[in-house]
Design an enzyme around this catalytic site. Structure first.
Site, short mmCIF file in Angstrom:
data_model
loop_
_atom_site.label_atom_id
_atom_site.label_comp_id
_atom_site.label_asym_id
_atom_site.label_seq_id
_atom_site.Cartn_x
_atom_site.Cartn_y
_atom_site.Cartn_z
N TRP A 130 0.85 -1.19 0.00
CA TRP A 130 0.00 0.00 0.00
C TRP A 130 0.89 1.25 0.00
O TRP A 130 1.83 1.34 0.81
CB TRP A 130 -0.87 -0.03 1.25
N ASP A 211 -1.15 -6.16 8.98
CA ASP A 211 -2.07 -5.06 8.67
C ASP A 211 -3.34 -5.68 8.10
O ASP A 211 -3.31 -6.30 7.03
CB ASP A 211 -1.40 -4.14 7.63
N ALA A 213 -7.15 -4.77 7.04
CA ALA A 213 -8.10 -3.68 6.85
C ALA A 213 -9.36 -4.13 6.11
O ALA A 213 -10.24 -3.33 5.84
CB ALA A 213 -7.43 -2.54 6.07
N LYS A 246 -13.63 -0.28 6.25
CA LYS A 246 -14.32 -0.95 5.14
C LYS A 246 -15.40 -1.90 5.64
O LYS A 246 -16.53 -1.86 5.16
CB LYS A 246 -13.32 -1.73 4.28
#
Ligand code: LMR
Length: 398
Positions: A130, A211, A213, A246
């Site tokens: 990212w 991570d 998400a 999200k």
């Protein structure tokens, strides 16, 4: 004071989204920033989230400070959502969670903790990763390096290359892994591959910084937590940054969490104190509202079931559109085989078309994807899919 400052280039993701918003082209389509859109092109509030928010507001009697670590029900239920009930219980006080302003806040607090614990450690990120990982984590003072991850030839994980690369990392360093739905490629590890990676991390004494998400956007809430749960079970120490942007659709409320697992309760207590100190030095404590909503929702069976059903619908619709994109592109042209698009997980995939074609799609057709060819699958709709297929096929076969 400020006269010597030069204006910085725009952020590659947020800046492109801004350019999109300003584009007067009436047929423009936004496939840049990772935001889910429904059939009408809107990003609605989950109905369970709206109800939880209303109940929270109705029951609230004060706006005084909440505990610095965050809303207590958020801490409990967000940890269980990540790790599952059994692992959370087994870890007990060896795991601690602190609420943060979004996933970015979680990553940053994790990085601050690493900087305090071992200033010399290098943080290894996937190639690619990212775009915001670099500025966000480097500005905490960490050195970032890349490990092999994606093959643009197979359009999937270069797993041999990844293992080889991880096995070269000096002991004691930190490896940032995407829990699921790899951003930007959509190429995920299988469960068997997670097992191998975790074994390797254990053998080489490497700390995973996971991570996550997009839990619930890949294969399902439980399945998407496989890697981090295995890591928390098999390894002595794990650091996790999670986001509710999200899967709860709470983007602008900025809800996330940093979870740390260490070898002893005392070490976890110390690590948590460093996270709280880092928060206090920058923003003091996380905003309460979004985490309050998530804690309230997850603590109530009816709201939780409703949210899970809504999330499952989102996941299934995204998958259907992803398959529609792969089939549509393959039917419309024969230059590139886009079957790999159907295998991607979560919000994103790499289209793997020339950068020049990405720029042409943007300037001539108002079709916005990132220059890396990252495509926001969650921006597809039943209505825009045929238009997108036609435009992409036309440009790549010129
Ligand atoms: C994205 O990658 O598009 C999202 O995670 C939004 C962001 O902050 O970049």
């Amino acid at each position: 004071m400020f006269e010597q400052l030069k204006t910085l280039p725009a952020d590659p993701i947020l800046g492109l989204n801004q350019t999109f918003l300003q584009d007067p082209n009436p047929s423009k389509i936004n496939l840049s920033v990772g935001v889910y859109q429904n059939a009408e092109g809107l990003t609605p509030i989950f109905s369970a989230v709206k109800k939880a928010e209303q109940e929270l507001i109705d029951a609230q009697t004060t706006k005084s400070y909440a505990p610095q670590a965050g809303a207590p029900d958020f801490i409990e239920f967000a940890t269980k959502l990540l790790l599952g009930d059994a692992i959370t219980q087994a870890l007990g006080e060896r795991a601690a969670t602190v609420m943060t302003p979004g996933g970015c806040g979680a990553l940053r607090m994790g990085a601050e903790l690493l900087k305090q614990s071992k200033p010399s450690a290098t943080l290894w990120v996937s190639d690619p990763t990212w775009a915001n990982h670099y500025p966000l984590l480097e500005s905490a003072g960490l050195t970032l390096k890349r490990y092999t991850y994606y093959s643009s030839e197979t359009h999937g994980v270069d797993f041999d290359g990844m293992l080889e690369s991880l096995s070269q990392i000096p002991e004691g360093d930190v490896v940032l892994l995407h829990g699921c739905c790899h951003n930007p490629t959509g190429a995920d590890l299988s469960q068997a591959q997670w097992d191998q990676v975790i074994t390797l991390l254990g053998e080489r004494n490497l700390l995973p910084f996971i991570d996550t998400a997009y839990q619930g956007f890949g294969d399902g809430l439980e399945q998407d937590a496989y890697g981090l749960r295995q890591a928390a079970t098999k390894l002595p120490e794990v650091l996790i940054a999670s986001s509710c942007s999200k899967n709860f659709g709470l983007y602008r409320e900025r809800v996330g969490a940093v979870t740390v697992v260490t070898q002893t309760e005392a070490q976890t207590g110390a690590a948590k104190s460093h996270i709280l100190s880092a928060a206090r030095r920058s923003y003091s404590m996380s905003p309460y509202h979004g985490g309050g909503i998530v804690g309230h929702l997850l603590g109530r069976e009816n709201l939780r079931a409703e949210w899970q059903a809504e999330l499952e619908n989102v996941r299934k619709r995204m998958n259907k559109l992803r398959h529609g994109l792969a089939t549509g592109l393959n039917d419309a042209q024969s230059k590139i085989d886009f079957s790999f698009v159907a295998d991607s997980k979560g919000m994103f995939c790499y289209l793997g078309i020339p950068t020049q074609d990405v720029l042409t799609l943007r300037s001539e057709y108002g079709l916005y994807l990132l220059e890396s060819t990252r495509f926001n699958v969650a921006g597809l709709s039943e209505k825009n899919l045929p238009v997108i297929v036609e435009r992409v096929a036309e440009v790549i076969t010129r």
